[in-house]
Design a protein around this motif. Structure first.
Motif, PDB file in Angstrom:
ATOM      1  N   VAL A  33       0.834  -1.198   0.000  1.00 34.61           N
ATOM      2  CA  VAL A  33       0.000   0.000   0.000  1.00 34.61           C
ATOM      3  C   VAL A  33       0.872   1.253   0.000  1.00 34.61           C
ATOM      4  O   VAL A  33       1.774   1.397   0.824  1.00 34.61           O
ATOM      5  N   ALA A  34       0.575   2.174  -0.913  1.00 29.21           N
ATOM      6  CA  ALA A  34       1.244   3.478  -0.953  1.00 29.21           C
ATOM      7  C   ALA A  34       0.464   4.451  -0.072  1.00 29.21           C
ATOM      8  O   ALA A  34      -0.753   4.563  -0.191  1.00 29.21           O
ATOM      9  N   ALA A  35       1.167   5.147   0.815  1.00 21.22           N
ATOM     10  CA  ALA A  35       0.477   6.011   1.782  1.00 21.22           C
ATOM     11  C   ALA A  35       1.385   7.151   2.211  1.00 21.22           C
ATOM     12  O   ALA A  35       2.616   7.032   2.174  1.00 21.22           O
ATOM     13  N   TYR A  36       0.738   8.245   2.653  1.00 22.62           N
ATOM     14  CA  TYR A  36       1.453   9.386   3.223  1.00 22.62           C
ATOM     15  C   TYR A  36       0.820   9.854   4.529  1.00 22.62           C
ATOM     16  O   TYR A  36       1.508  10.089   5.507  1.00 22.62           O
ATOM     17  N   GLY A  37      -0.509  10.060   4.538  1.00 17.58           N
ATOM     18  CA  GLY A  37      -1.186  10.647   5.685  1.00 17.58           C
ATOM     19  C   GLY A  37      -1.382   9.683   6.835  1.00 17.58           C
ATOM     20  O   GLY A  37      -1.286   8.454   6.669  1.00 17.58           O
ATOM     21  N   PRO A  38      -1.699  10.199   8.034  1.00 16.09           N
ATOM     22  CA  PRO A  38      -1.832   9.352   9.230  1.00 16.09           C
ATOM     23  C   PRO A  38      -2.837   8.214   9.086  1.00 16.09           C
ATOM     24  O   PRO A  38      -2.555   7.078   9.478  1.00 16.09           O
ATOM     25  N   ARG A  39      -4.018   8.485   8.539  1.00 11.74           N
ATOM     26  CA  ARG A  39      -5.025   7.431   8.433  1.00 11.74           C
ATOM     27  C   ARG A  39      -4.626   6.381   7.401  1.00 11.74           C
ATOM     28  O   ARG A  39      -4.873   5.185   7.585  1.00 11.74           O
ATOM     29  N   ALA A  46      -0.184  18.131  -0.558  1.00 12.15           N
ATOM     30  CA  ALA A  46      -1.186  19.191  -0.546  1.00 12.15           C
ATOM     31  C   ALA A  46      -2.530  18.680  -0.035  1.00 12.15           C
ATOM     32  O   ALA A  46      -3.247  19.377   0.694  1.00 12.15           O
ATOM     33  N   GLU A  47      -2.864  17.444  -0.380  1.00 10.65           N
ATOM     34  CA  GLU A  47      -4.124  16.872   0.109  1.00 10.65           C
ATOM     35  C   GLU A  47      -4.060  16.607   1.613  1.00 10.65           C
ATOM     36  O   GLU A  47      -5.038  16.802   2.332  1.00 10.65           O
ATOM     37  N   ILE A  48      -2.887  16.177   2.086  1.00  8.60           N
ATOM     38  CA  ILE A  48      -2.722  15.986   3.531  1.00  8.60           C
ATOM     39  C   ILE A  48      -2.900  17.302   4.269  1.00  8.60           C
ATOM     40  O   ILE A  48      -3.562  17.373   5.309  1.00  8.60           O
ATOM     41  N   VAL A  49      -2.313  18.379   3.740  1.00 11.11           N
ATOM     42  CA  VAL A  49      -2.439  19.689   4.371  1.00 11.11           C
ATOM     43  C   VAL A  49      -3.902  20.132   4.387  1.00 11.11           C
ATOM     44  O   VAL A  49      -4.385  20.677   5.387  1.00 11.11           O
ATOM     45  N   ALA A  95       0.333  15.788  13.159  1.00 10.13           N
ATOM     46  CA  ALA A  95       1.512  14.981  13.483  1.00 10.13           C
ATOM     47  C   ALA A  95       2.428  14.784  12.291  1.00 10.13           C
ATOM     48  O   ALA A  95       3.554  14.306  12.434  1.00 10.13           O
ATOM     49  N   VAL A  96       1.973  15.164  11.097  1.00 10.96           N
ATOM     50  CA  VAL A  96       2.792  15.008   9.899  1.00 10.96           C
ATOM     51  C   VAL A  96       4.018  15.920  10.005  1.00 10.96           C
ATOM     52  O   VAL A  96       3.887  17.098  10.326  1.00 10.96           O
ATOM     53  N   PRO A  97       5.218  15.400   9.750  1.00 10.86           N
ATOM     54  CA  PRO A  97       6.422  16.229   9.893  1.00 10.86           C
ATOM     55  C   PRO A  97       6.379  17.487   9.026  1.00 10.86           C
ATOM     56  O   PRO A  97       5.979  17.434   7.865  1.00 10.86           O
TER      57      PRO A  97
END
Length: 348
Positions: free
Chosen positions: A155-161, A242-245, A253-255
């Motif tokens: 799974v490709a992921a960036y955000g906490p959820r 940008a979507e995470i922001v 909590a995202v760095p």
């Protein structure tokens, strides 16, 4: 650490097949491709030719998505390829970016992504899967022709959820950037989620994917050229950041090392997606290119890779969207991959 390459399926298709063949010759174990059927050629057709032209590499998309393809069709692709060529496929999957946005669609939500992973994994492993569970349309399906197929879903992921979902259900985690500080946080988030779900965190593979450009790297002009050839990557990552922001704000909590650089992002042209020299990455600083990508001499690459390995990375996948594809693969095969291999002596 294993090594892979990530290719775009630009025509002619046989060029992609030849690059995959070269990758295997130089010691790479995985061949990944983009999956965006409007922008590039259909990857699953090309996978069949790659597998026929090689002996041992594992192939798959980095990454497919649940929105543009029927989940059972995705699984059927993998199970068929496994029957034809042995179990040499892998499924990278995410919510969707260029494949859906170029068609005015929207990325899938995380619940849909999780449901799709369950269906694809079960069918891709010759087991039965439940479609639309808990609804009037619920039904169990299985490929009656599939025997012994084996398929991992990463799974490709960036955000906490999304990181939490990856830890709970992913066979592997795909992190598309090579900054050790950011990787440390994301890998920890995935492992914490896996442990909370009762899984062994060490059983979740960790794949870091980023452009790698090998040269001397000492001369300022050469270094600047390397950065320009890889700057596109910061723009691609910026879409997800940008979507995470938008979702979590800038105080989550995202760095901040991940979120701060998109402040000046003004837009994105998917017609230039993943292409060196594109015109919408002026917001990507030289520092970000150096942090997100691997540039310079083989020694510099090995130093970064050892740091990523110490964080738990089990595979590094090289994006080859630049003007130095063959030479980068050659130098990885001759200098980088051997340096990262476990030392074995003939006698002791």
């Amino acid at each position: 650490m294993d090594f892979g390459v990530v290719l775009q399926t630009n025509p002619p298709a046989w060029r992609t097949v030849d690059l995959a063949r070269q990758a295997e010759t130089h010691g790479f174990e995985y061949v990944w491709t983009f999956d965006s059927h409007l922008l590039w050629q259909e990857p699953f057709v090309i996978y069949s030719a790659i597998l026929a032209a090689t002996h041992r590499v594992t192939v798959g998309p980095m990454v497919t998505n649940p929105a543009t393809r029927d989940w059972t069709v995705i699984a059927s692709h993998f199970a068929t390829l496994n029957e034809m060529f042995g179990n040499r496929t892998i499924c990278g999957i995410g919510r969707g970016d260029s494949a859906v946005r170029t068609l005015s669609g929207r990325p899938s939500n995380l619940a849909t992504l999780e449901d799709s992973i369950a269906v694809i994994r079960e069918l891709g492993n010759s087991r039965g899967a439940v479609l639309a569970p808990g609804t009037d349309a619920e039904r169990r399906v299985q490929f009656p022709w599939s025997r012994g197929s084996a398929l991992d879903v990463w799974v490709a992921a960036y955000g906490p959820r999304a990181l939490d979902l990856t830890g709970r259900v992913g066979d592997g985690f795909i992190l598309q950037l090579a900054d050790p500080d950011i990787a440390r946080w994301m890998i920890r988030a995935v492992r914490d989620s896996a442990e909370a779900a009762g899984r062994d965190p060490d059983e979740v593979d960790i794949c870091v994917a980023a452009p790698a450009y090998v040269g001397d790297g000492a001369a300022p002009a050469e270094r600047a050229h390397m950065r320009e050839q890889c700057r596109w990557f910061g723009g691609m990552v910026g879409n997800h950041v940008a979507e995470i922001v938008r979702r979590y704000g800038t105080d989550s909590a995202v760095p901040k090392a991940l979120t701060d650089y998109v402040r000046d992002r003004e837009g994105y042209d998917y017609n230039q997606h993943g292409r060196a020299g594109n015109t919408h990455t002026t917001f990507v600083s030289d520092e970000i290119v150096e942090r997100f990508c691997l540039l310079g001499s083989p020694h510099e690459h090995v130093e970064r890779l050892r740091e990523l390995e110490s964080l738990g990375t089990t595979q590094f996948a090289v994006y080859l969207q630049h003007d130095n594809k063959e030479e980068t693969m050659r130098l990885y095969g001759e200098r980088v991959i051997p340096a990262m291999a476990q030392t074995v002596t003939a006698t002791s």
